[in-house]
Design a protein around this motif. Structure first.
Motif, mmCIF file in Angstrom:
data_model
loop_
_atom_site.group_PDB
_atom_site.id
_atom_site.type_symbol
_atom_site.label_atom_id
_atom_site.label_comp_id
_atom_site.label_asym_id
_atom_site.label_seq_id
_atom_site.Cartn_x
_atom_site.Cartn_y
_atom_site.Cartn_z
ATOM 1 N N PHE A 25 6.932 -7.652 -6.943
ATOM 2 C CA PHE A 25 6.944 -8.315 -5.640
ATOM 3 C C PHE A 25 5.811 -9.330 -5.564
ATOM 4 C CE2 PHE A 25 4.752 -4.189 -5.299
ATOM 5 C CZ PHE A 25 3.471 -4.592 -4.956
ATOM 6 N N TRP A 26 5.939 -10.256 -4.620
ATOM 7 C CA TRP A 26 4.919 -11.266 -4.364
ATOM 8 C C TRP A 26 4.040 -10.829 -3.198
ATOM 9 C CZ3 TRP A 26 4.103 -15.457 -7.400
ATOM 10 C CH2 TRP A 26 5.152 -15.916 -8.204
ATOM 11 N N LEU A 27 2.760 -11.180 -3.258
ATOM 12 C CA LEU A 27 1.824 -10.982 -2.160
ATOM 13 C C LEU A 27 1.069 -12.282 -1.924
ATOM 14 C CD1 LEU A 27 0.211 -7.527 -3.087
ATOM 15 C CD2 LEU A 27 1.622 -7.977 -1.079
ATOM 16 N N GLU A 28 0.762 -12.567 -0.677
ATOM 17 C CA GLU A 28 -0.056 -13.731 -0.350
ATOM 18 C C GLU A 28 -1.503 -13.264 -0.171
ATOM 19 O OE1 GLU A 28 -0.469 -17.329 2.958
ATOM 20 O OE2 GLU A 28 1.402 -16.197 2.784
ATOM 21 N N VAL A 29 -2.397 -13.837 -0.959
ATOM 22 C CA VAL A 29 -3.795 -13.410 -0.962
ATOM 23 C C VAL A 29 -4.455 -13.683 0.392
ATOM 24 C CG1 VAL A 29 -6.063 -13.760 -2.029
ATOM 25 C CG2 VAL A 29 -4.000 -13.760 -3.439
ATOM 26 N N LYS A 30 -5.187 -12.668 0.882
ATOM 27 C CA LYS A 30 -5.924 -12.781 2.135
ATOM 28 C C LYS A 30 -7.421 -12.660 1.857
ATOM 29 C CE LYS A 30 -4.204 -9.332 4.380
ATOM 30 N NZ LYS A 30 -3.920 -8.416 5.525
ATOM 31 N N ALA A 51 -2.964 -2.375 0.743
ATOM 32 C CA ALA A 51 -3.355 -2.512 -0.653
ATOM 33 C C ALA A 51 -4.541 -3.469 -0.744
ATOM 34 C CB ALA A 51 -2.187 -3.044 -1.465
ATOM 35 N N THR A 52 -5.259 -3.408 -1.859
ATOM 36 C CA THR A 52 -6.379 -4.320 -2.089
ATOM 37 C C THR A 52 -6.218 -4.960 -3.460
ATOM 38 O OG1 THR A 52 -8.800 -4.521 -2.091
ATOM 39 C CG2 THR A 52 -7.883 -2.539 -3.106
ATOM 40 N N PHE A 53 -6.743 -6.148 -3.623
ATOM 41 C CA PHE A 53 -6.593 -6.939 -4.843
ATOM 42 C C PHE A 53 -7.960 -7.107 -5.499
ATOM 43 C CE2 PHE A 53 -5.865 -11.522 -6.453
ATOM 44 C CZ PHE A 53 -5.459 -11.066 -7.707
ATOM 45 N N LYS A 54 -8.127 -6.570 -6.710
ATOM 46 C CA LYS A 54 -9.421 -6.618 -7.385
ATOM 47 C C LYS A 54 -9.225 -6.666 -8.905
ATOM 48 C CE LYS A 54 -11.959 -6.082 -3.608
ATOM 49 N NZ LYS A 54 -10.855 -6.414 -2.682
ATOM 50 N N LYS A 55 -10.327 -6.907 -9.608
ATOM 51 C CA LYS A 55 -10.314 -6.872 -11.065
ATOM 52 C C LYS A 55 -10.719 -5.472 -11.523
ATOM 53 C CE LYS A 55 -12.227 -9.143 -15.185
ATOM 54 N NZ LYS A 55 -13.123 -10.222 -15.671
ATOM 55 N N LEU A 56 -9.965 -4.907 -12.447
ATOM 56 C CA LEU A 56 -10.274 -3.580 -12.975
ATOM 57 C C LEU A 56 -11.281 -3.713 -14.118
ATOM 58 C CD1 LEU A 56 -9.618 -0.528 -12.961
ATOM 59 C CD2 LEU A 56 -7.843 -1.013 -14.654
ATOM 60 N N LEU A 58 -6.674 2.154 -1.678
ATOM 61 C CA LEU A 58 -7.834 2.994 -1.419
ATOM 62 C C LEU A 58 -7.491 4.011 -0.335
ATOM 63 C CD1 LEU A 58 -10.593 0.235 -1.375
ATOM 64 C CD2 LEU A 58 -9.995 1.751 -3.257
ATOM 65 N N PRO A 59 -8.008 5.232 -0.423
ATOM 66 C CA PRO A 59 -7.649 6.271 0.544
ATOM 67 C C PRO A 59 -8.070 5.955 1.977
ATOM 68 C CG PRO A 59 -9.477 6.969 -0.850
ATOM 69 C CD PRO A 59 -8.907 5.733 -1.476
ATOM 70 N N ALA A 60 -9.093 5.094 2.143
ATOM 71 C CA ALA A 60 -9.590 4.796 3.489
ATOM 72 C C ALA A 60 -8.816 3.689 4.189
ATOM 73 C CB ALA A 60 -11.068 4.417 3.418
ATOM 74 N N SER A 61 -7.811 3.112 3.520
ATOM 75 C CA SER A 61 -7.069 1.993 4.101
ATOM 76 C C SER A 61 -5.573 2.205 3.940
ATOM 77 C CB SER A 61 -7.485 0.681 3.425
ATOM 78 O OG SER A 61 -6.686 -0.396 3.861
ATOM 79 N N ASN A 62 -4.800 1.662 4.882
ATOM 80 C CA ASN A 62 -3.341 1.745 4.762
ATOM 81 C C ASN A 62 -2.774 0.512 4.076
ATOM 82 O OD1 ASN A 62 -3.822 -0.082 6.833
ATOM 83 N ND2 ASN A 62 -1.976 0.500 7.970
ATOM 84 N N GLY A 84 0.802 -1.213 0.000
ATOM 85 C CA GLY A 84 0.000 0.000 0.000
ATOM 86 C C GLY A 84 0.835 1.263 0.000
ATOM 87 N N SER A 85 2.032 1.187 0.574
ATOM 88 C CA SER A 85 2.907 2.365 0.643
ATOM 89 C C SER A 85 4.016 2.311 -0.405
ATOM 90 C CB SER A 85 3.528 2.476 2.040
ATOM 91 O OG SER A 85 4.294 1.312 2.338
ATOM 92 N N TRP A 86 3.845 1.474 -1.411
ATOM 93 C CA TRP A 86 4.881 1.244 -2.415
ATOM 94 C C TRP A 86 5.373 2.536 -3.068
ATOM 95 C CZ3 TRP A 86 7.918 -2.697 -3.807
ATOM 96 C CH2 TRP A 86 8.599 -2.605 -5.014
ATOM 97 N N GLU A 87 4.463 3.390 -3.527
ATOM 98 C CA GLU A 87 4.855 4.594 -4.250
ATOM 99 C C GLU A 87 5.526 5.630 -3.350
ATOM 100 O OE1 GLU A 87 1.449 6.043 -6.281
ATOM 101 O OE2 GLU A 87 1.588 4.566 -7.884
ATOM 102 N N GLU A 88 5.399 5.448 -2.034
ATOM 103 C CA GLU A 88 5.996 6.393 -1.104
ATOM 104 C C GLU A 88 7.435 6.010 -0.752
ATOM 105 O OE1 GLU A 88 3.379 6.319 2.212
ATOM 106 O OE2 GLU A 88 1.623 6.881 1.033
#
Length: 217
Positions: A127-132, A174-179, A168-172, A98-102
């Motif tokens: 990078f790799w992420l483990e789905v939650k 990242a989220t995983f979704k289909k665009l 998303l601005p309301a969370s610190n 979520g803070s990648w660009e920073e």
């Protein structure tokens, strides 16, 4: 031993200068310097096999450290099938994503203590992420259940239909979704129909695109 350390060892053992290695691999001298220092995170297959030929070390050993460093005399008459190059990427948390660009640099010191391999040669830092959770678990079709590992390329092409990592601005985290896109408006759509779509507004950032998925039995 890290990949760049194996490359440095192979080049030193060959007795060739960086310029000679660069010429043999069809790259600039600076590229060879980056391979040795570890600054370059990827090595194209054609460069890998040219490096192996120039140094006399096995491509598999140079790429992932598997098997003997060189072919034995008994194997000299055996024709080997070329194996795909492998690339090493860190496994990070959803907060870090979520803070990648920073981040000041793509892979800061101590960024991750776990790495996984892939045959995917990323366009940018990856990078790799483990789905939650189960928001991307679908009853039919493409489904990415909890526990699966996804490889995220931060410079892959972003377009509707792709599975993306967003902030998303309301969370610190990242989220995983289909665009998806409807009437000129873009949304983040879960694959699980039990969850609602979220409109992709100006405050939402796309961090990267999921390009590989793998799981463990």
């Amino acid at each position: 031993m890290e990949r760049h350390e194996r490359i440095a060892k192979a080049i030193a053992a060959s007795g060739k200068k960086k310029g000679e290695i660069a010429t043999a691999c069809g790259v600039a001298n600076s590229a060879v310097t980056q391979w040795i220092s570890g600054e370059s995170k990827s090595l194209r297959p054609e460069n890998l096999y040219a490096l192996a030929k120039a140094t006399g070390f096995r491509a598999e050993w140079l790429a992932i450290g598997e098997g003997p460093e060189k072919e034995s005399s008994e194997e000299s008459n055996v024709i080997r099938i070329a194996q795909p190059a492998m690339y090493r990427y860190p496994v990070i948390s959803w907060v870090s994503a979520g803070s990648w660009e920073e981040a000041v640099q793509p892979y800061p010191d101590g960024f991750s203590d776990r790495y996984e391999m892939s045959d995917y040669d990323s366009k940018g830092p990856a990078f790799w992420l483990e789905v939650k959770g189960d928001s991307m678990t679908a009853p039919t079709g493409t489904s990415v259940p909890e526990g699966m590992m996804i490889l995220v390329d931060t410079e892959a092409d972003v377009k509707p239909g792709k599975l993306v990592i967003a902030k998303l601005p309301a969370s610190n985290e990242a989220t995983f979704k289909k665009l998806v896109e409807d009437g000129g408006i873009r949304y983040l759509k879960p694959l699980n129909p039990a969850y609602k779509m979220v409109e992709l507004d100006k405050d939402c950032r796309i961090i990267g695109v999921a390009v590989r998925m793998t799981g463990k039995l």
